[in-house]
Design a protein around this motif. Structure first.
Motif, PDB file in Angstrom:
ATOM      1  N   MET A 107      63.093  12.709   1.300  1.00  9.52           N
ATOM      2  CA  MET A 107      62.622  11.326   1.219  1.00  9.52           C
ATOM      3  C   MET A 107      63.798  10.405   1.525  1.00  9.52           C
ATOM      4  O   MET A 107      64.945  10.706   1.190  1.00  9.52           O
ATOM      5  CB  MET A 107      61.987  11.015  -0.138  1.00  9.52           C
ATOM      6  CG  MET A 107      62.818  11.350  -1.339  1.00  9.52           C
ATOM      7  SD  MET A 107      62.003  10.845  -2.906  1.00  9.52           S
ATOM      8  CE  MET A 107      60.526  11.819  -2.881  1.00  9.52           C
ATOM      9  N   ILE A 108      63.487   9.314   2.198  1.00 12.28           N
ATOM     10  CA  ILE A 108      64.517   8.379   2.650  1.00 12.28           C
ATOM     11  C   ILE A 108      64.402   7.093   1.838  1.00 12.28           C
ATOM     12  O   ILE A 108      63.410   6.371   1.934  1.00 12.28           O
ATOM     13  CB  ILE A 108      64.359   8.053   4.152  1.00 12.28           C
ATOM     14  CG1 ILE A 108      64.217   9.331   4.979  1.00 12.28           C
ATOM     15  CG2 ILE A 108      65.532   7.207   4.626  1.00 12.28           C
ATOM     16  CD1 ILE A 108      65.417  10.236   4.957  1.00 12.28           C
ATOM     17  N   PHE A 109      65.405   6.815   1.019  1.00  7.22           N
ATOM     18  CA  PHE A 109      65.416   5.583   0.228  1.00  7.22           C
ATOM     19  C   PHE A 109      65.985   4.439   1.077  1.00  7.22           C
ATOM     20  O   PHE A 109      67.043   4.586   1.698  1.00  7.22           O
ATOM     21  CB  PHE A 109      66.256   5.764  -1.038  1.00  7.22           C
ATOM     22  CG  PHE A 109      65.579   6.602  -2.087  1.00  7.22           C
ATOM     23  CD1 PHE A 109      64.838   6.009  -3.093  1.00  7.22           C
ATOM     24  CD2 PHE A 109      65.671   7.986  -2.058  1.00  7.22           C
ATOM     25  CE1 PHE A 109      64.195   6.779  -4.055  1.00  7.22           C
ATOM     26  CE2 PHE A 109      65.044   8.769  -3.017  1.00  7.22           C
ATOM     27  CZ  PHE A 109      64.301   8.163  -4.017  1.00  7.22           C
ATOM     28  N   VAL A 110      65.262   3.325   1.086  1.00  9.71           N
ATOM     29  CA  VAL A 110      65.648   2.182   1.920  1.00  9.71           C
ATOM     30  C   VAL A 110      65.903   0.966   1.028  1.00  9.71           C
ATOM     31  O   VAL A 110      64.961   0.334   0.542  1.00  9.71           O
ATOM     32  CB  VAL A 110      64.548   1.840   2.950  1.00  9.71           C
ATOM     33  CG1 VAL A 110      65.033   0.744   3.891  1.00  9.71           C
ATOM     34  CG2 VAL A 110      64.121   3.072   3.723  1.00  9.71           C
ATOM     35  N   ILE A 128      60.239   9.634 -11.890  1.00  4.47           N
ATOM     36  CA  ILE A 128      58.965  10.265 -11.520  1.00  4.47           C
ATOM     37  C   ILE A 128      58.966  10.631 -10.035  1.00  4.47           C
ATOM     38  O   ILE A 128      58.507  11.713  -9.646  1.00  4.47           O
ATOM     39  CB  ILE A 128      57.794   9.317 -11.856  1.00  4.47           C
ATOM     40  CG1 ILE A 128      57.664   9.175 -13.368  1.00  4.47           C
ATOM     41  CG2 ILE A 128      56.491   9.811 -11.247  1.00  4.47           C
ATOM     42  CD1 ILE A 128      56.678   8.112 -13.814  1.00  4.47           C
ATOM     43  N   ILE A 129      59.481   9.738  -9.203  1.00  4.94           N
ATOM     44  CA  ILE A 129      59.539  10.008  -7.760  1.00  4.94           C
ATOM     45  C   ILE A 129      60.423  11.221  -7.479  1.00  4.94           C
ATOM     46  O   ILE A 129      60.059  12.106  -6.680  1.00  4.94           O
ATOM     47  CB  ILE A 129      60.051   8.764  -7.004  1.00  4.94           C
ATOM     48  CG1 ILE A 129      59.018   7.637  -7.096  1.00  4.94           C
ATOM     49  CG2 ILE A 129      60.351   9.080  -5.546  1.00  4.94           C
ATOM     50  CD1 ILE A 129      59.524   6.287  -6.620  1.00  4.94           C
ATOM     51  N   ILE A 164      50.465  11.076  -2.965  1.00  7.63           N
ATOM     52  CA  ILE A 164      50.671  10.134  -1.852  1.00  7.63           C
ATOM     53  C   ILE A 164      51.906  10.508  -1.038  1.00  7.63           C
ATOM     54  O   ILE A 164      51.951  10.272   0.169  1.00  7.63           O
ATOM     55  CB  ILE A 164      50.728   8.662  -2.341  1.00  7.63           C
ATOM     56  CG1 ILE A 164      51.850   8.424  -3.332  1.00  7.63           C
ATOM     57  CG2 ILE A 164      49.401   8.232  -2.912  1.00  7.63           C
ATOM     58  CD1 ILE A 164      51.967   6.976  -3.781  1.00  7.63           C
ATOM     59  N   LEU A 165      52.917  11.104  -1.696  1.00 10.16           N
ATOM     60  CA  LEU A 165      54.083  11.588  -0.950  1.00 10.16           C
ATOM     61  C   LEU A 165      53.719  12.815  -0.124  1.00 10.16           C
ATOM     62  O   LEU A 165      54.163  12.977   1.011  1.00 10.16           O
ATOM     63  CB  LEU A 165      55.229  11.914  -1.904  1.00 10.16           C
ATOM     64  CG  LEU A 165      55.904  10.720  -2.581  1.00 10.16           C
ATOM     65  CD1 LEU A 165      56.891  11.188  -3.636  1.00 10.16           C
ATOM     66  CD2 LEU A 165      56.611   9.841  -1.554  1.00 10.16           C
ATOM     67  N   GLU A 166      52.908  13.679  -0.696  1.00 10.33           N
ATOM     68  CA  GLU A 166      52.462  14.885   0.007  1.00 10.33           C
ATOM     69  C   GLU A 166      51.640  14.530   1.241  1.00 10.33           C
ATOM     70  O   GLU A 166      51.738  15.183   2.286  1.00 10.33           O
ATOM     71  CB  GLU A 166      51.631  15.746  -0.956  1.00 10.33           C
ATOM     72  CG  GLU A 166      51.204  17.088  -0.413  1.00 10.33           C
ATOM     73  CD  GLU A 166      50.410  17.864  -1.438  1.00 10.33           C
ATOM     74  OE1 GLU A 166      50.818  18.977  -1.791  1.00 10.33           O
ATOM     75  OE2 GLU A 166      49.370  17.333  -1.918  1.00 10.33           O
ATOM     76  N   TYR A 215      59.433  14.955  -5.885  1.00  8.97           N
ATOM     77  CA  TYR A 215      60.216  15.627  -4.831  1.00  8.97           C
ATOM     78  C   TYR A 215      60.634  17.018  -5.282  1.00  8.97           C
ATOM     79  O   TYR A 215      60.534  17.993  -4.534  1.00  8.97           O
ATOM     80  CB  TYR A 215      61.444  14.777  -4.498  1.00  8.97           C
ATOM     81  CG  TYR A 215      62.540  15.523  -3.757  1.00  8.97           C
ATOM     82  CD1 TYR A 215      62.496  15.669  -2.381  1.00  8.97           C
ATOM     83  CD2 TYR A 215      63.614  16.092  -4.458  1.00  8.97           C
ATOM     84  CE1 TYR A 215      63.505  16.361  -1.704  1.00  8.97           C
ATOM     85  CE2 TYR A 215      64.614  16.771  -3.797  1.00  8.97           C
ATOM     86  CZ  TYR A 215      64.561  16.909  -2.416  1.00  8.97           C
ATOM     87  OH  TYR A 215      65.544  17.602  -1.763  1.00  8.97           O
ATOM     88  N   ASN A 216      61.080  17.112  -6.522  1.00  5.83           N
ATOM     89  CA  ASN A 216      61.546  18.382  -7.066  1.00  5.83           C
ATOM     90  C   ASN A 216      60.425  19.410  -7.143  1.00  5.83           C
ATOM     91  O   ASN A 216      60.668  20.623  -7.071  1.00  5.83           O
ATOM     92  CB  ASN A 216      62.150  18.150  -8.460  1.00  5.83           C
ATOM     93  CG  ASN A 216      63.161  19.197  -8.838  1.00  5.83           C
ATOM     94  OD1 ASN A 216      63.850  19.741  -7.976  1.00  5.83           O
ATOM     95  ND2 ASN A 216      63.256  19.496 -10.119  1.00  5.83           N
TER      96      ASN A 216
END
Length: 876
Positions: free
Chosen positions: A496-499, A483-484, A452-454, A488-489
């Motif tokens: 990725m932008i953490f909000v 896991i997130i 889903i990130l891809e 990314y790794n």
């Protein structure tokens, strides 16, 4: 023939020249590309009516207004659209934006006033017979002259003769002409990319039959479809403006300085096109694939297949068996993202905000900042988790502010029918509470997150793991965060932008069930009957909902700033990095908490040193807390900022009607009534007090340290050691303020105490202060925030001392709760709210970490017990 006609017209022209010059103003600059904002009464009224309900994003209005003062504004869209251009021409004035009156590449025949049409016709005829060639705005340098005079313009990257036809058939094109013009003038040309939307729906891999005949909603709907939406569903028609680009600065960049104009035009066009596409994806999200398509893509991953082969060999299973197990896991996890369900969310929450809440307060300033960032990388939203409504609230805010709704991590306990399919449709994917011993499940879940990130989807997860029953943020659970970061790794996305997001409520819908669980009651599993019983909550008013965003954190920038490399880290180093990162996120979430009137009133009642208290006395306590919060620059509920006395009075009325407090009928002044708290209702008010306790913790530590000094004169050094002890003692309760040192926090709080008249700096001695008589009383009010926590830790400690063989099990916590209730009944503790499951668990874990459990030497346990009893005695 042609020379003969030319001679005749030249002779005729000598008689009409003065009239022609008068009509045309001595220029041939009359073209259909020019559309004045006021182009005739009938046109104005008709077009204003058609486009009046089209909204324009207001995030960049002020920025464009400022740039327009010293620049020439040129709006840029992707596909040529007369509808979009005319909409901008008619709507931008209403928003205070420069109105684009020059449509480069546009012929606007039917929208011109008759007088202008006659001038245009006359200019073209006169030019033709004088030069026997057709008049064009490019040949006449009309666009360059109009832009140089400061007229705002509009042009499209695709369609008509705005780019490729002109690029192929002539030596120049609009983009190149803008570059050429910019090189000859000092005034910067400001290019403003924009996109007009007729739906928030993302594009689909399989368009429907309407899309085939009428054009896709998300990309380029046909004229009929656009007109239909414009008239019958104007809410879905809006314009989003992207980051403006200063053309002068673009040309002056080092990498562009040596480029030929035609190559520079191509580079500029790519930048503008990318900006428009990113804006579109920010609103609609990436291409929507079906649930089955996502699962099949994951199953086909070479990375996952290699793991399956290895897992099958290690567990002596066939690859087919492991594939089947993997597919079942994916079926259990995967969302079924659908805009239809997002719209249902929107409908439900809109109804709730109108009927059981008093509206929603959103931090639009930080949300607007988020829009620009969201166009580059996936957003990872990290909100507080206080209610099941959180799933709806954030998606509602994003959907209504034109940011693609995220995929949401939810507990598997919510996958029951009918909520499961509903949540899946809104983007929820389900995860088990623990992955321990489930190697294959863990890998499948990682692959799903990776996918889903891809694909470019935004993601939402709750750092606390579950809903907070105590009112304050829980200790971070770092499993999903790990896991997130692992996805990314492994290259799921470049950044990725953490909000950090804080979602708060004046009142919580689950209040009754939370108090039941805090007091040791069993948590009831979510099911259909429980859902049906929840309808009773819809008859009550719950105040307002507050949604605040803190500054986003780019993972790339954070890694660079901390000089961290996830690939090079050892497992222990990575765990340390993730722990520190989770604490930073927690702290940033806490920082944007809204202090509500319910928080302040609950704190005043629970911390009040008197069993009975008057309205005026209670109000003085609330104003003391309010002064402190204002000095700490804490976000306050709008009801407090507008009229705090009325807001506090309204909460008192609510508490009285719900039997939290009781007004005593003792011939007292009705303007200053006397109250008494209902002891059984203290845990409910403790929940609301805890909503903002994070801000009071430093002041409570200092107040406690000062009370222990038993002296009216002190220095900051005198309380340093005690402050650090208390901060460490309650590290599982309150997020440490990692961005400021202990010394800095002490000085900040002492400054507030000085401003409040609690402390006076010594006239001659530096870093020396005197406590005032009023300050001594107020110290009790601040230190009082810690009272129930001291009692909770005392309950846990005395139980551990009496039960040396205690182990960390569910049954033991039941026994600890029972022990706490017994102590309360025997008046060994005073506060019922101290008998709280989350706090007792934190206390148990703290004493476990201190190696008190199972330690044959009672010295350490006695030390903590003596400390706690001393603190409680000072607060008695």
């Amino acid at each position: 023939m042609i020379p003969w006609l030319k001679n005749i017209y030249s002779g005729f022209g000598r008689f009409t020249r003065s009239y022609t010059d008068k009509v045309l103003g001595g220029t041939y600059d009359h073209f259909l590309a020019y559309l004045p904002h006021k182009s005739g009464r009938l046109n104005n009224k008709l077009l204003d009516f058609v486009f009046s309900r089209v909204s324009v994003s207001e995030d960049r209005i002020q920025q464009i207004q400022q740039m327009a003062e010293n620049g020439i504004i040129v709006y840029v869209n992707k596909n040529q659209s007369k509808m979009e251009y005319i909409c901008c021409n008619k709507q931008y004035h209403k928003y205070g934006l420069p109105v684009p009156e020059l449509g480069i590449g546009y012929n606007l025949l039917i929208f011109q006033p008759v007088s202008r049409l006659l001038k245009i016709f006359w200019a073209h005829v006169d030019y033709f017979f004088r030069h026997f060639s057709f008049l064009t705005p490019y040949k006449n340098q009309y666009f360059k002259k109009a832009l140089a005079s400061g007229i705002p313009a509009f042009f499209s990257l695709f369609g008509g003769k705005t780019f490729y036809p002109r690029l192929l058939k002539s030596k120049t094109n609009p983009v190149q002409e803008l570059i050429s013009l910019q090189k000859t003038i000092d005034t910067p040309i400001i290019l403003v990319p924009q996109a007009m939307f007729f739906s928030k729906r993302p594009p689909k891999t399989k368009p429907g039959i309407l899309d085939f005949f009428l054009g896709g909603l998300s990309k380029k709907p046909g004229k009929l479809r656009r007109l239909f939406i414009l008239f019958y569903n104007p809410k879905n028609t809006f314009i989003e403006i992207a980051e403006p680009l200063n053309l002068k600065h673009f040309i002056d960049r080092t990498e562009n300085a040596e480029m030929r104009d035609e190559n520079l035009a191509l580079a500029l066009r790519r930048v503008l096109l990318s900006s428009i596409n990113q804006t579109r994806q920010r609103v609609t999200g990436p291409l929507i694939k079906s649930r089955e398509e996502i699962k099949e893509n994951i199953m086909g991953s070479a990375r996952l297949q290699r793991f399956i082969e290895q897992h099958a060999a290690e567990n002596e299973k066939t690859i087919q068996e492991v594939n089947k197990e993997t597919y079942n896991y994916l079926d259990e996890i995967a969302a079924n993202y659908s805009m239809n369900w997002i719209m249902v969310y929107d409908f439900i929450l809109t109804w709730m905000l109108n009927h059981i809440f008093d509206g929603m307060v959103v931090d639009y300033e930080n949300l607007a900042r988020l829009k620009g960032i969201s166009e580059t990388s996936p957003l990872i939203f990290v909100p507080t988790h206080k209610s099941h409504l959180d799933y709806l609230v954030l998606s509602y805010v994003l959907y209504n502010n034109r940011i693609a709704c995220p995929h949401i991590a939810a507990g598997k306990n919510l996958s029951f029918w009918p909520l499961g399919p509903i949540f899946r449709g809104g983007g929820a994917f389900f995860m088990r509470r623990t992955f321990k011993g489930q190697k294959l499940y863990s890998r499948v879940f990682l692959e799903y997150i990776h996918k889903i990130l891809e694909e470019g989807f935004n993601l939402e997860f709750f750092l606390e793991g579950g809903r907070s029953r105590s009112g304050k943020m829980l200790t971070p659970k770092t499993g999903l965060l790990s896991i997130i970061l692992e996805a990314y790794n492994e290259g799921a996305c470049k950044d990725m932008i953490f909000v950090p997001v804080n979602i708060g409520y004046d009142r919580i819908i689950e209040e009754a069930s939370y108090i039941h669980e805090l007091e040791g009651g069993e948590k009831k599993a979510e099911n259909l009957p429980q859902l049906l019983n929840a309808r009773k909550s819809l008859k009550t008013r719950y105040g307002k909902v507050y949604v605040n965003f803190n500054e986003p954190i780019s993972l790339n920038q954070h890694l660079s700033r901390t000089q961290s490399d996830l690939n090079a880290m050892q497992p222990s180093e990575k765990r340390g990095f993730i722990t520190d990162f989770s604490r930073m996120l927690t702290k940033r979430i806490d920082d944007v908490t809204t202090a509500t009137p319910y928080c302040i009133v609950s704190a005043a009642i629970l911390n009040c040193p008197r069993k009975r208290f008057t309205y005026d006395y209670l109000m003085s306590i609330m104003e003391t807390y309010l002064f402190y919060l204002q000095a700490r620059h804490v976000k306050l509920a709008d009801t407090i900022t507008s009229d705090h006395a009325h807001a506090f009075g309204h909460v008192l009325e609510s508490f009285e009607s719900r039997k939290f407090i009781e007004q005593l009928q003792i011939d007292s002044d009705q303007k200053n009534p006397l109250y008494m708290v209902n002891e059984d209702k203290r845990p409910a008010m403790e929940y609301y007090k805890n909503n903002s306790i994070y801000f009071f913790a430093p002041a409570a530590y200092i107040a406690m340290a000062l009370l222990q000094l038993e002296s009216f004169r002190f220095s900051s050094h005198d309380i340093f050691k005690e402050y650090e002890f208390l901060e460490d003692f309650f590290k599982k309760e309150f997020t440490p303020i990692i961005e400021k040192t202990t010394e800095q926090m002490i000085r900040i709080c002492i400054k507030i105490f000085i401003d409040a008249g609690m402390v006076m700096p010594h006239e001659t001695r530096p870093d020396t202060y005197d406590l005032t008589a009023d300050g001594l009383k107020k110290l009790q009010l601040f230190a009082g925030f810690l009272y129930p926590y001291f009692e909770s830790y005392l309950i846990a400690l005395t139980y551990i001392k009496n039960e040396p063989d205690v182990s960390e099990g569910k049954g033991d916590f039941k026994k600890i709760l029972s022990h706490g209730r017994k102590m309360y009944k025997n008046s060994q503790i005073e506060r019922l709210e101290a008998v709280s499951t989350p706090t007792l668990k934190n206390a148990y874990k703290f004493f476990t970490d201190q190696a008190i459990i199972g330690d044959e030497d009672p010295t350490k346990a006695d030390f903590y017990e003596d400390k706690i009893l001393k603190y409680l005695a000072l607060l008695a």
